[in-house]
Motif scaffolding. Sequence first.
Motif, PDB file in Angstrom:
ATOM      1  N   THR A 253      -5.686 -16.072  -0.372  1.00 58.97           N
ATOM      2  CA  THR A 253      -6.668 -15.362   0.452  1.00 58.97           C
ATOM      3  C   THR A 253      -8.070 -15.907   0.196  1.00 58.97           C
ATOM      4  O   THR A 253      -8.835 -16.156   1.131  1.00 58.97           O
ATOM      5  N   ILE A 254      -8.397 -16.096  -1.093  1.00 61.85           N
ATOM      6  CA  ILE A 254      -9.713 -16.651  -1.445  1.00 61.85           C
ATOM      7  C   ILE A 254      -9.850 -18.065  -0.888  1.00 61.85           C
ATOM      8  O   ILE A 254     -10.877 -18.429  -0.299  1.00 61.85           O
ATOM      9  N   ALA A 255      -8.799 -18.879  -1.060  1.00 62.62           N
ATOM     10  CA  ALA A 255      -8.851 -20.263  -0.579  1.00 62.62           C
ATOM     11  C   ALA A 255      -9.008 -20.309   0.938  1.00 62.62           C
ATOM     12  O   ALA A 255      -9.792 -21.105   1.469  1.00 62.62           O
ATOM     13  N   THR A 256      -8.275 -19.457   1.641  1.00 58.71           N
ATOM     14  CA  THR A 256      -8.372 -19.421   3.098  1.00 58.71           C
ATOM     15  C   THR A 256      -9.779 -19.069   3.538  1.00 58.71           C
ATOM     16  O   THR A 256     -10.350 -19.699   4.447  1.00 58.71           O
ATOM     17  N   PHE A 257     -10.369 -18.069   2.872  1.00 59.36           N
ATOM     18  CA  PHE A 257     -11.726 -17.642   3.229  1.00 59.36           C
ATOM     19  C   PHE A 257     -12.730 -18.752   2.940  1.00 59.36           C
ATOM     20  O   PHE A 257     -13.605 -19.050   3.760  1.00 59.36           O
TER      21      PHE A 257
ATOM     22  N   GLY B 232     -11.882  -8.782  -0.496  1.00 53.88           N
ATOM     23  CA  GLY B 232     -12.994  -8.470   0.393  1.00 53.88           C
ATOM     24  C   GLY B 232     -14.087  -7.650  -0.253  1.00 53.88           C
ATOM     25  O   GLY B 232     -15.209  -7.582   0.261  1.00 53.88           O
ATOM     26  N   TYR B 233     -13.782  -7.005  -1.368  1.00 53.60           N
ATOM     27  CA  TYR B 233     -14.761  -6.142  -2.034  1.00 53.60           C
ATOM     28  C   TYR B 233     -15.324  -6.767  -3.308  1.00 53.60           C
ATOM     29  O   TYR B 233     -16.107  -6.147  -4.010  1.00 53.60           O
TER      30      TYR B 233
ATOM     31  N   ALA C 271      -2.404  -5.730  -1.241  1.00 45.37           N
ATOM     32  CA  ALA C 271      -3.440  -5.004  -1.985  1.00 45.37           C
ATOM     33  C   ALA C 271      -4.412  -5.964  -2.666  1.00 45.37           C
ATOM     34  O   ALA C 271      -5.636  -5.774  -2.611  1.00 45.37           O
ATOM     35  N   THR C 272      -3.880  -7.012  -3.285  1.00 47.82           N
ATOM     36  CA  THR C 272      -4.763  -7.986  -3.939  1.00 47.82           C
ATOM     37  C   THR C 272      -5.587  -8.755  -2.916  1.00 47.82           C
ATOM     38  O   THR C 272      -6.757  -9.066  -3.148  1.00 47.82           O
ATOM     39  N   SER C 273      -4.970  -9.044  -1.766  1.00 49.20           N
ATOM     40  CA  SER C 273      -5.701  -9.739  -0.705  1.00 49.20           C
ATOM     41  C   SER C 273      -6.841  -8.885  -0.182  1.00 49.20           C
ATOM     42  O   SER C 273      -7.948  -9.374   0.074  1.00 49.20           O
TER      43      SER C 273
END
Length: 475
Positions: free
Chosen positions: A385-389, A332-333, A326-328
């Motif tokens: 998730t942020i780091a990967t993006f 995206g939003y 859910a946090t991941s």
Amino acid sequence: MDCWKGMEGRSWIYPTLIICANGFFSTMRPSEAFLTPYLTGPDKNLTLEEVTSKIFPVWTYSYLALLIPVFLMTDYVRYKPVLLLQGVSFIVTWLLLLFAQGVVAMQLVEFFFGLVTAAEVAYYAYIYSVISIDHYQKATSYCRSVTLAAATIAAVLGQLLVSLAHVSYFHLNAITLASVSLAFVCSFFLPMPQKSMFFHRKDSPETLPGPHKAGTTLDSHRPSDCQEDKSSTVSAERRPAPKKPAENAKPQNHMLGVLVQLGQDLRDCYSSRKLLCWSLWWALATAGYNQVVNYIQVLWDTRAPSHSSAVYNGAVEAIATFLGSATSMAVGYVRLNWDLSGELALGVFSAMDAGALFLMHFTDNIWACYAGYLVFKACYMLLITIATFQIAVTLSMERYALVFGFNTFVALAIQTILTVVVVDPKGLGLDVSTQFLIYSSYFTVIAGIFLIRSAYIMISSKCRNVSVDGESTHQ
């Protein structure tokens, strides 16, 4: 002709379905949340000290030792053989778990599971070698979603079977053996790739961006730090099939040429301060995260011994996985300038991770321990998730795979140091509660690094704005 084009356009569906089936069954392991109770229970009769200091560290050591050889072998043999090897390792792991006894046998379990985790790179890289670049986004989404769903289903199923059906841990491991065996069978039906990212590049725009695509996918997204004095590297990278003479050269010369090219790519990538910063957090935090996940069941067993208390490990893992997804998804939003706010987010949420670990150390209440773990995992999943993006948007697919592998290697090296110093009897050999005090302090240091750096960036930004405003007023 139209029928043939339609078949060609749908050619990505079959390998995507098979690799997703492989990912689902290999991740659907309902016994994993109950590993420590199983090892310390009547089936294996091991002590918590043996599990903590003699068995679990073997996974860290073997994973570190195998990661780079398996990473290179994966690309050299073109993925599918490594997926088959992973399937065999899965089966051996659970056969040993079911029928072997003693500390040495369980250390072998950890070794083979280290081989399993080292081979995960083949799962995530395989799909890019058999489908066109137009379908990368969909295929990646499906592959990652199905493993997340499988992990949640496995945790829920394991908890329901233990709590409601009173299924033994032995039979839970038998179900896992059946699931990973199905994953092994699925691997046989995967098409054999004809190309790979490094050793078997094809003269095709799908494998490497061509001259026109390179300008958009590499130059426009690469940070300015990567563009400075890199004209030779960029021009070399734009060639669809670099070093053609190497194809006719001796295999060892080709291998050496690939390794030299990988080294140059790493140097170019990490010359970007932005990428270096995100990668630093990735390596530091992942090392700590792996330690926490590896030993959390031991901590739970000390707070509420499994032989005398109800065990809710599966339910907690299921909720933690759901919160993580859910946090991941929420990332995206969120519309933020991550160049300014990214390091502040790293600092704040790493501080929350540290607080959750401090709670797990100081409390004797198992429910507070569960709650701390939920917060810890959700925060980590959000940040990774942020780091990967942030890392992915600056790199081509080949360089992303390379940076991902190198970051993972650095994380494992740090994790190995933590294991040797904190867990191993040859080091400090601390009890599990004190270990979590060390891990909480470790995340406090991480939070401090990025909070200080974010404050520096904000102050520098304000100073630049004041300077610009002053010049415009003066004019």
